[in-house]
Design an enzyme around this catalytic site. Structure first.
Site, PDB file in Angstrom:
ATOM      1  CG  ASN A 290      -1.709   1.241   1.402  1.00 40.35           C
ATOM      2  OD1 ASN A 290      -1.741   2.084   0.507  1.00 40.35           O
ATOM      3  ND2 ASN A 290      -2.361   1.378   2.544  1.00 40.35           N
ATOM      4  CD1 TRP A 291       3.441   0.866  -2.797  1.00 38.42           C
ATOM      5  CD2 TRP A 291       3.513   1.944  -4.755  1.00 38.42           C
ATOM      6  NE1 TRP A 291       4.108   0.064  -3.695  1.00 38.42           N
ATOM      7  CE2 TRP A 291       4.164   0.694  -4.913  1.00 38.42           C
ATOM      8  CE3 TRP A 291       3.449   2.787  -5.874  1.00 38.42           C
ATOM      9  CZ2 TRP A 291       4.732   0.286  -6.111  1.00 38.42           C
ATOM     10  CZ3 TRP A 291       4.008   2.373  -7.077  1.00 38.42           C
ATOM     11  CH2 TRP A 291       4.647   1.138  -7.193  1.00 38.42           C
ATOM     12  CE  LYS A 292      -0.156   3.197   4.820  1.00 37.53           C
ATOM     13  NZ  LYS A 292       0.035   3.301   6.266  1.00 37.53           N
TER      14      LYS A 292
ATOM     15  N   GLY B 180       2.963  -0.968   4.229  1.00 42.02           N
ATOM     16  CA  GLY B 180       3.068   0.431   3.845  1.00 42.02           C
ATOM     17  C   GLY B 180       4.505   0.798   3.538  1.00 42.02           C
ATOM     18  N   GLY B 181       5.177   1.413   4.496  1.00 43.96           N
ATOM     19  CA  GLY B 181       6.504   1.987   4.291  1.00 43.96           C
ATOM     20  C   GLY B 181       7.500   1.091   3.556  1.00 43.96           C
TER      21      GLY B 181
ATOM     22  N   GLY C 129       2.942   2.405  10.684  1.00 44.98           N
ATOM     23  CA  GLY C 129       3.872   3.508  10.495  1.00 44.98           C
ATOM     24  C   GLY C 129       4.642   3.886  11.744  1.00 44.98           C
TER      25      GLY C 129
ATOM     26  CG  HIS D 153      -5.801   1.885   5.500  1.00 42.85           C
ATOM     27  ND1 HIS D 153      -5.324   2.824   6.378  1.00 42.85           N
ATOM     28  CD2 HIS D 153      -4.774   1.021   5.274  1.00 42.85           C
ATOM     29  CE1 HIS D 153      -4.058   2.546   6.666  1.00 42.85           C
ATOM     30  NE2 HIS D 153      -3.703   1.466   6.011  1.00 42.85           N
TER      31      HIS D 153
ATOM     32  CB  SER E 277       5.744  -1.713  11.728  1.00 37.27           C
ATOM     33  OG  SER E 277       5.346  -0.377  12.015  1.00 37.27           O
TER      34      SER E 277
ATOM     35  CD  GLU F 156      -3.248  -2.336   7.446  1.00 42.51           C
ATOM     36  OE1 GLU F 156      -2.207  -2.638   6.849  1.00 42.51           O
ATOM     37  OE2 GLU F 156      -3.812  -1.246   7.311  1.00 42.51           O
TER      38      GLU F 156
ATOM     39  CD  GLU G  77      -2.747   5.486   6.869  1.00 40.08           C
ATOM     40  OE1 GLU G  77      -2.792   5.547   5.620  1.00 40.08           O
ATOM     41  OE2 GLU G  77      -1.772   5.008   7.494  1.00 40.08           O
TER      42      GLU G  77
END
Ligand code: 13P
Length: 255
Positions: free
Chosen positions: A10-12, A238-239, A178, A100, A217, A172, A102
């Protein structure tokens, strides 16, 4: 039936379309046919990069699946700024992330919105990756199962077993997203196992087919321990997914 492992990046809100092209090309160079046989690989770039990434994937015959990070629930209409499920399907998008944290926290995607989006994604022939997860306060208050079970049922109730069997569910925990603070493998597996048992309770054997991912993470250093758990079928990352070397290492977690 054996569930195929799935690693989704997930590149956000990272990577313009030119950067995204490079990222997917680099990932493609680093993976072999054996990797794709073992693990389903998904990238979810921002909307402006979907078409470009689709073009690279198809031109280079990469067995990487395309995912979107969000969608509206209507097919078309006066919804300024929104994108519809058929528009994504036309780009050969296979997966759409719904629910999600976010989006739940910052963009008003409540349980009802998540349920509508999930049905719209299914209606357009794509697979939702439905996210659930508790906050740190909720975990410390001991209500994790109540929260994630509630989110799961709010999203899925009313679907038939065959549909639920095809879903991807992502656990999640918000406190692990993150933050560099991963849920340890046992904690993650307990929550993923709980979600699977919730699915079993309502949809029976669909629980053996639906895939449950862990997200928060995930990195090349902790992925193998997570993937060793029976109830964890992959990661929503993500990251680490922004770095093609790390994304490839995640996919090749068993090597
Ligand atoms: P991180 O891997 O950056 O913690 O993000 C997890 C996530 O939210 C994936 O959807």
């Amino acid at each position: 039936m054996a569930r195929k492992d799935l690693i989704a990046g997930n590149w956000k809100m990272h990577a313009d379309h030119l950067e995204a092209i490079q990222m997917v090309q680099k990932l493609g160079y680093r993976l072999d046919p054996a990797d794709y046989d073992r693990v389903e690989v998904v990238v979810c770039p921002p909307l402006t990069a979907l078409r470009s990434v689709q073009t690279v994937i198809e031109a280079d015959y990469l067995p990487i699946k395309l995912g979107a990070q969000n969608v509206h629930w209507e097919d078309q209409g006066a919804f300024t700024g929104e994108v519809s499920p058929p528009m994504l399907a036309k780009l050969n998008v296979s997966y759409v992330i719904v629910g999600h944290s976010e989006r739940r926290e910052m963009f008003g995607d409540d349980d009802a919105v998540v349920a509508r989006k999930l049905r719209a994604v299914l209606g357009a022939g794509m697979t939702p990756i439905v996210c659930v997860g508790e906050s740190l306060d909720q975990r410390e208050a001991g209500v994790t199962e109540e929260v994630i079970g509630g989110q799961l049922h709010a999203a899925l109730d009313g679907l038939d077993a065959a549909t639920v069997a095809g879903l991807v569910i992502a656990y999640e925990p918000i406190w692990a997203i993150g933050t560099g603070r991963t849920a340890d493998a046992d904690t993650a597996a307990a929550a993923c196992g709980y979600l699977r048992e919730q699915v079993r309770g309502t949809w029976g054997e669909a629980a053996d087919e639906a895939r449950v991912l862990y997200g928060g993470s995930v990195n090349p250093g902790n992925v193998a321990g997570l993937m060793a758990k029976r109830d964890i079928d992959g990661g929503l990352v993500g990251g680490a997914s922004l770095d093609p070397d790390k994304m490839a290492a995640l996919v090749r977690y068993w090597v």
